[in-house]
Scaffold this motif. Structure first.
Motif: not given
Length: 175
Positions: A37, A52, A56
């Motif tokens: 990223e 993201d 997570r």
């Protein structure tokens, strides 16, 4: 030890080892995804939409799956000022009390985690994000990891009373 008990203990230990292995590689993947990223965002100015959320989700799985592995390898935080001798009855009672507290916490987490997972799975809920993965994906690790932690805790409780508690090597940084 009866053969069925021996097999059950080996099975639970193996499940904890697999959970630890998956957790370790998931952390590696998370690091790889975040590096990807950063490169895409700041070098090629083309940020991703998935890093993201995927990171997570993997982090939630890592936390709950790794707990049984950590317990199996006796790497939980312990304070042994008074109970440094693993051969005493006081130490066995303290270990039993600590495991009982862990059973209470993990049991509550497993019960309510399963309830939440089942509800979101049956209703087909998804997250409110761009990728919209099903919510069961983030709810499942709570009860799965807690169940594995309880099973490994039962094995450790058996070991506390049926085997010798291993001496902790404080100089090697075990605790």
């Amino acid at each position: 030890m009866p053969p069925p008990l021996r097999r059950a203990i080996r099975l639970i230990d193996a499940a904890s080892e697999i959970a630890g292995f998956l957790s370790a590689w998931s952390l590696f993947l998370i690091g790889f995804f975040i590096t990807y990223e950063v490169v895409m965002r700041y070098v090629f100015t083309a940020p991703t939409i998935w890093v993201d959320e995927v990171s997570r989700i993997l982090q939630v799985w890592v936390v709950y799956l790794a707990a049984s592995y950590v317990l199996k390898h006796r790497e939980m935080v312990t304070i042994e000022v008074i109970l440094s001798d693993p051969t005493t009855l006081r130490r066995r009672l303290a270990e039993t009390f600590a495991l009982a507290m862990m059973f209470m916490f993990a049991g509550v987490a497993m019960y309510y985690g399963f309830e939440l997972w089942l509800k979101s799975t049956l209703a087909g809920h998804t997250t409110d994000t761009y990728l919209a993965p099903p919510k069961w994906l983030t709810h499942a690790p709570v009860w799965v990891g807690s169940l594995l932690l309880i099973l490994q805790g039962l094995v450790e409780l058996y070991r506390v009373w049926a085997e010798d508690i291993p001496a902790d090597d404080i100089l090697e940084g075990a605790h």
